[in-house]
Design an enzyme around this catalytic site. Structure first.
Site, PDB file in Angstrom:
ATOM      1  N   GLU A  73      36.743 -10.167 -44.825  1.00  0.00           N
ATOM      2  CA  GLU A  73      37.767  -8.992 -45.028  1.00  0.00           C
ATOM      3  C   GLU A  73      36.932  -8.338 -46.411  1.00  0.00           C
ATOM      4  O   GLU A  73      36.483  -8.930 -47.157  1.00  0.00           O
ATOM      5  CB  GLU A  73      39.135  -9.523 -45.590  1.00  0.00           C
ATOM      6  N   CYS A  82      42.198 -16.579 -43.029  1.00  0.00           N
ATOM      7  CA  CYS A  82      41.500 -17.626 -42.478  1.00  0.00           C
ATOM      8  C   CYS A  82      41.538 -18.866 -43.198  1.00  0.00           C
ATOM      9  O   CYS A  82      41.836 -19.912 -42.537  1.00  0.00           O
ATOM     10  CB  CYS A  82      40.062 -17.116 -42.475  1.00  0.00           C
ATOM     11  N   LYS A  90      33.650 -21.979 -35.138  1.00  0.00           N
ATOM     12  CA  LYS A  90      34.536 -21.191 -36.002  1.00  0.00           C
ATOM     13  C   LYS A  90      35.265 -21.929 -37.328  1.00  0.00           C
ATOM     14  O   LYS A  90      35.201 -21.625 -38.399  1.00  0.00           O
ATOM     15  CB  LYS A  90      35.379 -20.509 -35.236  1.00  0.00           C
ATOM     16  N   VAL A 109      41.132  -8.347 -36.468  1.00  0.00           N
ATOM     17  CA  VAL A 109      39.882  -8.740 -35.854  1.00  0.00           C
ATOM     18  C   VAL A 109      39.804  -7.712 -34.785  1.00  0.00           C
ATOM     19  O   VAL A 109      39.021  -7.057 -34.303  1.00  0.00           O
ATOM     20  CB  VAL A 109      40.028 -10.075 -35.299  1.00  0.00           C
ATOM     21  N   GLU A 137      34.981 -14.805 -34.009  1.00  0.00           N
ATOM     22  CA  GLU A 137      34.502 -13.878 -35.086  1.00  0.00           C
ATOM     23  C   GLU A 137      34.143 -14.483 -36.479  1.00  0.00           C
ATOM     24  O   GLU A 137      34.886 -15.457 -36.613  1.00  0.00           O
ATOM     25  CB  GLU A 137      35.495 -12.921 -35.277  1.00  0.00           C
ATOM     26  N   PHE A 138      33.136 -13.647 -37.190  1.00  0.00           N
ATOM     27  CA  PHE A 138      32.817 -14.444 -38.367  1.00  0.00           C
ATOM     28  C   PHE A 138      32.568 -13.126 -39.397  1.00  0.00           C
ATOM     29  O   PHE A 138      31.915 -12.810 -39.969  1.00  0.00           O
ATOM     30  CB  PHE A 138      31.624 -14.897 -38.550  1.00  0.00           C
ATOM     31  N   TYR A 140      31.741 -19.790 -56.871  1.00  0.00           N
ATOM     32  CA  TYR A 140      32.613 -19.074 -57.937  1.00  0.00           C
ATOM     33  C   TYR A 140      33.858 -19.734 -58.305  1.00  0.00           C
ATOM     34  O   TYR A 140      34.904 -19.681 -57.475  1.00  0.00           O
ATOM     35  CB  TYR A 140      32.680 -17.625 -57.823  1.00  0.00           C
ATOM     36  N   LYS A 188      41.737 -11.064 -52.301  1.00  0.00           N
ATOM     37  CA  LYS A 188      40.227 -10.934 -52.691  1.00  0.00           C
ATOM     38  C   LYS A 188      40.033  -9.147 -52.793  1.00  0.00           C
ATOM     39  O   LYS A 188      41.003  -8.779 -52.454  1.00  0.00           O
ATOM     40  CB  LYS A 188      39.196 -11.284 -51.700  1.00  0.00           C
ATOM     41  N   THR A 204      41.111 -16.962 -33.743  1.00  0.00           N
ATOM     42  CA  THR A 204      40.565 -18.316 -34.099  1.00  0.00           C
ATOM     43  C   THR A 204      41.593 -19.197 -33.504  1.00  0.00           C
ATOM     44  O   THR A 204      42.847 -19.418 -33.904  1.00  0.00           O
ATOM     45  CB  THR A 204      40.574 -18.275 -35.455  1.00  0.00           C
TER      46      THR A 204
END
Length: 447
Positions: free
Chosen positions: A158, A266, A210, A11, A154-155, A257, A327, A121
Site C-alpha cells: 500500500e 495484510c 503469499k 487489489v 499479489e505482492f 525500523y 502507514k 490472499t
C-alpha cells in the site's frame, strides 16, 4: 485479452487498471452499486498514489468497465480474477464466503472454458475448495464445461501498489495446466520483458508463498520491536543497533525500523490466518504466535509512555496526534496503531486532536462525531491548546517540524514519537522532552 475482475477493492482495482493500461480489455464486477456508480464518475474509493488518473484514463478509453452484473463479467472474461475480501473470521481464520460465492456465480454462468485466478490472499487449500464448488454447481446445472483454477498471489505494498503491479519483482503462478500457463504468460508478457519474473509452482505452494512472505516481513518488524524494548532496559539506542545489523547483507535495512506496531489489511490478518491454518493441521506455530503477541503489545507502547509520564492520570488532557493511517501514502486505518492509542486515551478521559494528510475522512467514517475527537485541518492546528504531541505514522510531512512552534503550542513540552522520526538531541535542544521507541525511556530537554 479479455479479463474480468471480481472485487473492486484494493487489489482488484489496482490489478484491473494496470492490465487495462497495457491494453487488455477489462470488466470489473462488484456487488456494491454505489461504488460502481462512483467509479463511473471518476470517484476512486481508496487513496493510492497514481491510481486515480490510471483508472480514469482507462475508463474513458473504454479499456475498463465497471458493473454489478456478474453474468456480463463472466461472459466477457476468458481469464477471471477473484479479488474479493477474505476478512478474518471470529477465530482469526480467513473467511472464504465471498471467494466461494464468486466461484458459484462463475459456475452458474460460464458457457466456455475459463481460467479462474485466486488473487485474494487465501489459505492453503482454497483452490481445491474453489474447484470443488465450481464442479458442484456445474454438475447441479447439468453442464459440462472445462475450467482451471490458478493461484496468483499479489505482492503489493500500500502506497506503492501501482508501481509494484507495473514492475513486479516476481509473478507467481500456481498451476499444473500447460494451457493456463501459456495463457497467463501471454497476459503478463508486458510486465515480464527485462527478465523472466514468472515462477511456476504447484497451487498449494503458491498459496503458502503469499502467507510466508507477509509473515516473514511481520516477523522482522516484531523482532526489531522486541530488540527496541530490550534496548530500553539495557540503556542502548535501538537506532544504532538498527544500523549495525542492517549493514549485514543477510539481514538488510528493510522492515527493521522499530515503532508502535504494524497494521493494515495484510500483516495482522495473514499472521492470524496462518496460525489458525497451522492449528488446523495439528502444528503449534510458536514463532508466528510470538510475532502476533509482540505486535499486540507494541501497539500499546505510546499509551504506556503517556500514562507513565502523567502518573496514570490523563483525564482532561488533550493529546495532539499526528498520523492516523497505519502507514504513509494510504488512507487505510485497518489495525492502525492510532486506533489503539485513541481508544485507550478516550477510556481514560483524554481528548484527541488529530491530523493525517489522507485518513481524515476514514477516521470520520469509523468513529463518527464524538466530543473527545477533533479532526484538524493541519498538523499545526492540531497542536493548539494541546497538552502534548503523539506521532503514530511516519508521513514525510512530519519529519522536519518547527520544534519551536511545537513548544509554544503545547502546554507540557513533551513529544511521544511512535516512529522515531527525530534525533533526540535536536528535540532536547528545543526544550522538549522526547519519548521514542527503544531510545531510552525519555530524553530530558537541555536546560
Amino acid at each position: 485479452m479479455k479479463v474480468t475482475v471480481f472485487g473492486i477493492g484494493y487489489v482488484g482495482l489496482v490489478q484491473a487498471a494496470v492490465l487495462a493500461e497495457v491494453g487488455h480489455d477489462v470488466v470489473c464486477v462488484d456487488v456494491d452499486q454505489n461504488k460502481v456508480n462512483n467509479l463511473k464518475k471518476g470517484i476512486i474509493p481508496i487513496y493510492e498514489p497514481g491510481l486515480t488518473p490510471l483508472v480514469n484514463s482507462n475508463f474513458e478509453a473504454g479499456r475498463v468497465v465497471f458493473t454489478t452484473d456478474a453474468a456480463q463479467g463472466i461472459k466477457h472474461g476468458d481469464v477471471i480474477f477473484i479479488a474479493v475480501g477474505t476478512p478474518p473470521d471470529e477465530d482469526g481464520s480467513a473467511d472464504l464466503k465471498y471467494v466461494l460465492a464468486v466461484a458459484s456465480s462463475v459456475a452458474a454462468n460460464m458457457q466456455s472454458h475459463k481460467i479462474i485466478i485466486n488473487k485474494s490472499t487465501v489459505p492453503v487449500g482454497t483452490a481445491d475448495k474453489v474447484t470443488a464448488k465450481i464442479t458442484e454447481v456445474l454438475k447441479k446445472n447439468g453442464k459440462d464445461v472445462s475450467f482451471d483454477v490458478v493461484s496468483n498471489p499479489e505482492f503489493l505494498k500500500e502506497g506503492a501498489a501501482v508501481n509494484d503491479c507495473m514492475r513486479p519483482d516476481r509473478i507467481i503462478l500456481g498451476t499444473t495446466s500447460e494451457r493456463s500457463e501459456k495463457k497467463l504468460r501471454e497476459l503478463y508478457a508486458p510486465f515480464n520483458r527485462n527478465h523472466d519474473k514468472i515462477i511456476i509452482m504447484d497451487v498449494r505452494s503458491a498459496e503458502l508463498t503469499k502467507y510466508a512472505a507477509n509473515c516473514m516481513l511481520a516477523t522482522k518488524i516484531s523482532f526489531m520491536n522486541e530488540m527496541a524494548n530490550l534496548a530500553e532496559k539495557f540503556g542502548a539506542d535501538i537506532e544504532n543497533v538498527r544500523k549495525g545489523i542492517g549493514s549485514d547483507p543477510r539481514i538488510g535495512y528493510q522492515f527493521i525500523y522499530p515503532g508502535c506496531g504494524y497494521g493494515g489489511s495484510c500483516f495482522p490478518k495473514d499472521v492470524q490466518a496462518l496460525i489458525r491454518s497451522a492449528t488446523a493441521v495439528g502444528y503449534d506455530a510458536k514463532v508466528l504466535q510470538a510475532v502476533e503477541a509482540v505486535n499486540y503489545r507494541q501497539k500499546e507502547k505510546l499509551f504506556d509512555y503517556i500514562m507513565r509520564h502523567y502518573n496514570n492520570d490523563v483525564k482532561g488532557k488533550t493529546i495532539a496526534l499526528w498520523g492516523l493511517s497505519f502507514k504513509p501514502n494510504t488512507d487505510d486505518m485497518r489495525e492502525a496503531s492510532s486506533r489503539v492509542l485513541m481508544e485507550k486515551l478516550w477510556e481514560q478521559g483524554a481528548k484527541v486532536q488529530a491530523y493525517d494528510p489522507e485518513a481524515m475522512q476514514e477516521t470520520q467514517r469509523i468513529y463518527g462525531s464524538r466530543p473527545d475527537l477533533s479532526l484538524m485541518g493541519t498538523k499545526e492546528a492540531s497542536l493548539n491548546n494541546a497538552s502534548c504531541l503523539a506521532i503514530c505514522t511516519e508521513w514525510q510531512a512530519f519529519r522536519a517540524p518547527d520544534f519551536d512552534l511545537i513548544k509554544r503550542a503545547i502546554s507540557d513540552d513533551v513529544i511521544f514519537d511512535g516512529r522515531n522520526l527525530f534525533e533526540p538531541s535536536i528535540v532536547s535542544e528545543h526544550g522538549l522532552q522526547y519519548y521514542a521507541i527503544g531510545r531510552g525511556m525519555s530524553v530530558v530537554p537541555v536546560v
